[in-house]
Write a protein that holds these residues in place. Structure first.
Motif, PDB file in Angstrom:
ATOM      1  N   GLU A 127      39.491 -20.363  20.230  1.00 21.02           N
ATOM      2  CA  GLU A 127      40.257 -19.220  20.726  1.00 21.02           C
ATOM      3  C   GLU A 127      41.462 -18.935  19.828  1.00 21.02           C
ATOM      4  O   GLU A 127      42.063 -19.847  19.269  1.00 21.02           O
ATOM      5  CB  GLU A 127      40.731 -19.516  22.156  1.00 21.02           C
ATOM      6  CG  GLU A 127      41.200 -18.298  22.921  1.00 21.02           C
ATOM      7  CD  GLU A 127      41.555 -18.619  24.364  1.00 21.02           C
ATOM      8  OE1 GLU A 127      42.584 -19.297  24.563  1.00 21.02           O
ATOM      9  OE2 GLU A 127      40.822 -18.207  25.282  1.00 21.02           O
ATOM     10  N   TYR A 128      41.807 -17.661  19.693  1.00 15.62           N
ATOM     11  CA  TYR A 128      42.988 -17.282  18.908  1.00 15.62           C
ATOM     12  C   TYR A 128      43.571 -15.992  19.482  1.00 15.62           C
ATOM     13  O   TYR A 128      42.917 -15.306  20.277  1.00 15.62           O
ATOM     14  CB  TYR A 128      42.644 -17.118  17.430  1.00 15.62           C
ATOM     15  CG  TYR A 128      41.760 -15.930  17.106  1.00 15.62           C
ATOM     16  CD1 TYR A 128      42.291 -14.758  16.559  1.00 15.62           C
ATOM     17  CD2 TYR A 128      40.388 -15.961  17.358  1.00 15.62           C
ATOM     18  CE1 TYR A 128      41.490 -13.676  16.258  1.00 15.62           C
ATOM     19  CE2 TYR A 128      39.583 -14.882  17.073  1.00 15.62           C
ATOM     20  CZ  TYR A 128      40.130 -13.746  16.520  1.00 15.62           C
ATOM     21  OH  TYR A 128      39.335 -12.663  16.242  1.00 15.62           O
ATOM     22  N   ASP A 129      44.790 -15.659  19.092  1.00 19.07           N
ATOM     23  CA  ASP A 129      45.463 -14.441  19.562  1.00 19.07           C
ATOM     24  C   ASP A 129      45.340 -13.343  18.519  1.00 19.07           C
ATOM     25  O   ASP A 129      45.564 -13.564  17.337  1.00 19.07           O
ATOM     26  CB  ASP A 129      46.963 -14.712  19.809  1.00 19.07           C
ATOM     27  CG  ASP A 129      47.173 -15.700  20.949  1.00 19.07           C
ATOM     28  OD1 ASP A 129      46.502 -15.542  21.980  1.00 19.07           O
ATOM     29  OD2 ASP A 129      47.987 -16.622  20.790  1.00 19.07           O
ATOM     30  N   GLY A 131      47.417  -8.827  20.868  1.00 16.73           N
ATOM     31  CA  GLY A 131      47.786  -9.009  22.257  1.00 16.73           C
ATOM     32  C   GLY A 131      46.670  -9.494  23.160  1.00 16.73           C
ATOM     33  O   GLY A 131      46.813  -9.498  24.387  1.00 16.73           O
ATOM     34  N   LYS A 132      45.563  -9.921  22.572  1.00 17.88           N
ATOM     35  CA  LYS A 132      44.430 -10.399  23.369  1.00 17.88           C
ATOM     36  C   LYS A 132      44.005 -11.791  22.913  1.00 17.88           C
ATOM     37  O   LYS A 132      44.229 -12.186  21.777  1.00 17.88           O
ATOM     38  CB  LYS A 132      43.235  -9.448  23.220  1.00 17.88           C
ATOM     39  CG  LYS A 132      43.495  -8.030  23.681  1.00 17.88           C
ATOM     40  CD  LYS A 132      42.273  -7.167  23.398  1.00 17.88           C
ATOM     41  CE  LYS A 132      42.532  -5.713  23.770  1.00 17.88           C
ATOM     42  NZ  LYS A 132      41.365  -4.849  23.429  1.00 17.88           N
ATOM     43  N   LYS A 133      43.374 -12.512  23.825  1.00 17.04           N
ATOM     44  CA  LYS A 133      42.737 -13.771  23.473  1.00 17.04           C
ATOM     45  C   LYS A 133      41.340 -13.460  22.957  1.00 17.04           C
ATOM     46  O   LYS A 133      40.543 -12.808  23.621  1.00 17.04           O
ATOM     47  CB  LYS A 133      42.629 -14.699  24.701  1.00 17.04           C
ATOM     48  CG  LYS A 133      43.968 -15.199  25.218  1.00 17.04           C
ATOM     49  CD  LYS A 133      44.570 -16.239  24.284  1.00 17.04           C
ATOM     50  CE  LYS A 133      45.878 -16.795  24.861  1.00 17.04           C
ATOM     51  NZ  LYS A 133      46.519 -17.732  23.922  1.00 17.04           N
ATOM     52  N   ARG A 134      41.039 -13.909  21.740  1.00 16.38           N
ATOM     53  CA  ARG A 134      39.719 -13.689  21.154  1.00 16.38           C
ATOM     54  C   ARG A 134      39.121 -15.043  20.778  1.00 16.38           C
ATOM     55  O   ARG A 134      39.821 -16.071  20.753  1.00 16.38           O
ATOM     56  CB  ARG A 134      39.826 -12.805  19.912  1.00 16.38           C
ATOM     57  CG  ARG A 134      40.571 -11.504  20.124  1.00 16.38           C
ATOM     58  CD  ARG A 134      39.829 -10.559  21.059  1.00 16.38           C
ATOM     59  NE  ARG A 134      38.676  -9.985  20.397  1.00 16.38           N
ATOM     60  CZ  ARG A 134      38.702  -8.821  19.744  1.00 16.38           C
ATOM     61  NH1 ARG A 134      39.825  -8.132  19.666  1.00 16.38           N
ATOM     62  NH2 ARG A 134      37.612  -8.347  19.168  1.00 16.38           N
TER      63      ARG A 134
END
Length: 282
Positions: A212-214, A217-220
């Motif tokens: 997971e990464y930012d 403004g979203k978690k992807r």
């Protein structure tokens, strides 16, 4: 009025009859900081815009007005080769007129090169003209993005919308979100959406599949990449830690490059496909 701030009086500036301001290469950030300092000191910045649309202004202002090293036009003059009086004049000219800050991406290819573009966006924010006709900033005035019409009949307008829209309107894969799908297209591509990552994180993606990464403004989640087909670019030239990059690219099963030239990426590829240059085709 067009003003060209550049070490070179180039063809564009000559064609437009632009006023030329010569600046030492890679010193753009110092000049922009000094302009921002002058705007704030003389209350020429847009306080309402900054409060409504930005975060971090106080931290930026503290940097500019640091007692030990204030980013004054006189400070910038020694670095940039542009006189303090000219820096002040340009800042006031921008604040008192509708101003579009335009730049290419070429000078990003230097140590801390991204800082120059971030600084220009910061200056545009201080001016408060982003979103107004003829105001704000732009960087994509060149062959591969904002400067040319797109094949609208194939993809719709790929230059509109956000980066996810652009990726999902990519004409290379039929049946992506945002494209009317030919009913004869079957299989996994018929309802697929492309995954978009920041271009600067290619190595990190290859090192961290499913992590997971930012982003925006979203978690992807980084996708698991098993094969890379790269056309029209040279990734093994752009990134900084070459040894880390070579190791990361070995995580894929195959790396295919299509290019006219024997680039660093082509030399590293498993398979190289040919391409024509503009002088070899109509």
């Amino acid at each position: 009025k067009v003003i060209n701030i550049d070490p070179v009086y180039n063809d564009t500036a000559r064609f437009l009859g632009a006023e030329q301001v010569f600046i030492n290469p890679t010193t753009d950030v110092a000049m922009v900081e000094a302009m921002c300092y002058h705007l704030i000191k003389n209350n020429l910045h847009d306080e309402k815009f900054l409060k409504r649309y930005t975060v971090g202004f106080k931290k930026f202002k503290d940097r500019l007005f640091d007692e030990k090293n204030p980013k004054t036009p006189e400070w910038a003059e020694k670095i940039t080769g542009v006189s303090a009086s000219k820096i002040k004049q340009l800042a006031e000219l921008m604040a008192k007129n509708r101003t579009m800050i335009m730049a290419g991406w070429g000078f990003q290819r230097a140590h801390h090169g991204e800082q120059a573009h971030w600084a220009m966006i910061t200056l545009a924010s201080l001016l408060g003209q982003i979103g107004l006709d003829g105001g704000g900033y732009g960087f994509n005035y060149h062959y591969s993005d904002g400067g040319v019409p797109t094949p609208g009949a194939v993809t719709g307008n790929a230059n509109s919308g956000n980066i996810e829209d652009k990726a999902n309107n990519f004409s290379g894969f039929p049946g992506l979100a945002g494209i009317s799908v030919n009913s004869s297209i079957k299989g996994e591509w018929s309802n697929r959406q492309n995954e978009v990552i920041p271009v600067s994180r290619i190595v990190t993606m290859l090192e961290n599949p499913n992590k997971e990464y930012d982003f925006n403004g979203k978690k992807r989640v980084y996708p698991l990449i098993k094969s890379i087909y790269w056309a029209g670019g040279n990734p093994l030239h752009h990134h900084q830690d070459r040894n880390r990059m070579k190791k990361a690219f070995k995580n894929v099963d195959s790396f295919i490059v299509q290019d006219c030239f024997w680039t660093a990426s082509a030399r590293f590829a498993d398979l190289v496909l040919p391409a024509t240059t503009e002088i070899e085709r109509n």
